[in-house]
Design a protein around this motif. Structure first.
Motif, mmCIF file in Angstrom:
data_model
loop_
_atom_site.group_PDB
_atom_site.id
_atom_site.type_symbol
_atom_site.label_atom_id
_atom_site.label_comp_id
_atom_site.label_asym_id
_atom_site.label_seq_id
_atom_site.Cartn_x
_atom_site.Cartn_y
_atom_site.Cartn_z
ATOM 1 N N ARG A 69 59.817 29.607 -40.741
ATOM 2 C CA ARG A 69 60.553 29.099 -41.912
ATOM 3 C C ARG A 69 59.742 28.070 -42.699
ATOM 4 O O ARG A 69 60.273 27.393 -43.558
ATOM 5 C CB ARG A 69 61.876 28.508 -41.465
ATOM 6 N N HIS A 70 58.469 27.935 -42.355
ATOM 7 C CA HIS A 70 57.532 27.014 -43.009
ATOM 8 C C HIS A 70 57.867 25.549 -42.771
ATOM 9 O O HIS A 70 57.588 24.692 -43.612
ATOM 10 C CB HIS A 70 57.399 27.321 -44.494
ATOM 11 N N ARG A 71 58.431 25.262 -41.608
ATOM 12 C CA ARG A 71 58.602 23.878 -41.177
ATOM 13 C C ARG A 71 57.357 23.475 -40.396
ATOM 14 O O ARG A 71 56.789 24.277 -39.646
ATOM 15 C CB ARG A 71 59.832 23.726 -40.288
ATOM 16 N N LEU A 72 56.950 22.239 -40.565
ATOM 17 C CA LEU A 72 55.751 21.738 -39.915
ATOM 18 C C LEU A 72 55.940 21.671 -38.399
ATOM 19 O O LEU A 72 56.905 21.084 -37.910
ATOM 20 C CB LEU A 72 55.401 20.343 -40.454
ATOM 21 N N ILE A 73 55.009 22.296 -37.681
ATOM 22 C CA ILE A 73 54.953 22.188 -36.229
ATOM 23 C C ILE A 73 53.927 21.133 -35.857
ATOM 24 O O ILE A 73 54.169 20.273 -35.015
ATOM 25 C CB ILE A 73 54.552 23.531 -35.575
ATOM 26 N N LYS A 74 52.751 21.216 -36.496
ATOM 27 C CA LYS A 74 51.648 20.326 -36.128
ATOM 28 C C LYS A 74 50.714 20.132 -37.315
ATOM 29 O O LYS A 74 50.457 21.062 -38.063
ATOM 30 C CB LYS A 74 50.877 20.953 -34.970
ATOM 31 N N ASP A 75 50.198 18.929 -37.438
ATOM 32 C CA ASP A 75 49.147 18.591 -38.404
ATOM 33 C C ASP A 75 47.923 18.256 -37.568
ATOM 34 O O ASP A 75 47.918 17.265 -36.845
ATOM 35 C CB ASP A 75 49.587 17.396 -39.255
ATOM 36 N N ALA A 76 46.918 19.126 -37.622
ATOM 37 C CA ALA A 76 45.734 18.939 -36.776
ATOM 38 C C ALA A 76 44.486 18.745 -37.620
ATOM 39 O O ALA A 76 44.185 19.566 -38.488
ATOM 40 C CB ALA A 76 45.551 20.158 -35.870
ATOM 41 N N ILE A 77 43.771 17.664 -37.375
ATOM 42 C CA ILE A 77 42.459 17.476 -37.998
ATOM 43 C C ILE A 77 41.461 18.300 -37.191
ATOM 44 O O ILE A 77 41.348 18.142 -35.983
ATOM 45 C CB ILE A 77 42.058 15.994 -38.046
ATOM 46 N N ILE A 78 40.757 19.182 -37.877
ATOM 47 C CA ILE A 78 39.821 20.087 -37.225
ATOM 48 C C ILE A 78 38.409 19.522 -37.246
ATOM 49 O O ILE A 78 37.661 19.660 -36.291
ATOM 50 C CB ILE A 78 39.842 21.478 -37.907
ATOM 51 N N SER A 79 38.045 18.880 -38.345
ATOM 52 C CA SER A 79 36.672 18.408 -38.493
ATOM 53 C C SER A 79 36.619 17.204 -39.420
ATOM 54 O O SER A 79 37.312 17.171 -40.439
ATOM 55 C CB SER A 79 35.818 19.542 -39.060
ATOM 56 N N THR A 80 35.795 16.244 -39.055
ATOM 57 C CA THR A 80 35.513 15.099 -39.913
ATOM 58 C C THR A 80 34.012 15.094 -40.156
ATOM 59 O O THR A 80 33.234 15.148 -39.204
ATOM 60 C CB THR A 80 35.952 13.786 -39.245
ATOM 61 N N TYR A 89 34.663 25.553 -38.128
ATOM 62 C CA TYR A 89 34.515 26.784 -37.371
ATOM 63 C C TYR A 89 35.873 27.466 -37.277
ATOM 64 O O TYR A 89 36.849 26.844 -36.840
ATOM 65 C CB TYR A 89 33.976 26.497 -35.969
ATOM 66 N N PRO A 90 35.953 28.739 -37.679
ATOM 67 C CA PRO A 90 37.246 29.439 -37.645
ATOM 68 C C PRO A 90 37.940 29.362 -36.290
ATOM 69 O O PRO A 90 39.162 29.201 -36.233
ATOM 70 C CB PRO A 90 36.874 30.873 -38.020
ATOM 71 N N ARG A 91 37.198 29.451 -35.205
ATOM 72 C CA ARG A 91 37.850 29.425 -33.892
ATOM 73 C C ARG A 91 38.620 28.123 -33.687
ATOM 74 O O ARG A 91 39.689 28.116 -33.079
ATOM 75 C CB ARG A 91 36.844 29.664 -32.768
ATOM 76 N N GLU A 92 38.089 27.011 -34.196
ATOM 77 C CA GLU A 92 38.763 25.724 -34.029
ATOM 78 C C GLU A 92 40.049 25.660 -34.860
ATOM 79 O O GLU A 92 41.046 25.099 -34.427
ATOM 80 C CB GLU A 92 37.837 24.564 -34.388
#
Length: 160
Positions: A69-80, A89-92
């Motif tokens: 339903r497009h509710r936020l589950i998680k906000d993840a920083i992948i790279s800085t 990297y797509p896998r991350e």
């Protein structure tokens, strides 16, 4: 989170063994009850993201994992990264989405210069990640580039 934001209801349970057990709701139950932002449009996602990431001094790439339903589950920083780039990297990206059991994702990164105009590399990365998401059954809804108080939706950008 404020202490008053979540109510912990404890339940006392008597078992056949005569012991009294107290059961608290699981983390999953609490997460399901906690209000989560609904991110149906690029503007909704930008309102959530801009205060958090737009003015970072280095490029930061992340993913918003969303439920069906497009509710936020998680906000993840992948790279800085650094002032002008970051490695993605797509896998991350998709590890974060898969671990969250996301149905869809919104990609985002900031431009420390404050100008959210996309580069050729931004467009190429978005196409690559969308193809990867398609293979995994995780829809890439959009890729937002955040600048100083403004953003660009690559979905809208490529359709214009």
């Amino acid at each position: 989170m404020h202490a008053s934001a979540v109510t912990l209801a404890a339940y006392s349970v008597h078992c056949d063994c005569g012991k009294l057990w107290t059961a608290l709701p699981s983390g999953a139950q609490l997460a399901a009850e906690a209000p989560r932002p609904l991110l149906k449009t690029p503007a909704d996602a930008a309102c959530y993201l801009l205060p958090l990431y737009a003015l970072r001094p280095v490029e930061t790439f992340g993913v918003l994992a969303l439920d069906i339903r497009h509710r936020l589950i998680k906000d993840a920083i992948i790279s800085t990264g650094c002032l002008t780039s970051t490695l993605v990297y797509p896998r991350e990206v998709f590890v974060a989405a898969i671990e969250s059991r996301a149905a869809a994702v919104v990609l985002y990164h900031n431009h420390p210069s404050g100008d959210p105009e996309p580069s050729g590399d931004d467009l190429a990365l978005t196409r690559r990640l969308a193809a990867g998401g398609s293979l995994l059954g995780i829809e890439v809804l959009d890729h937002l580039i955040l600048g100083a108080g403004r953003f660009v939706s690559l979905k809208a950008w490529t359709q214009a």
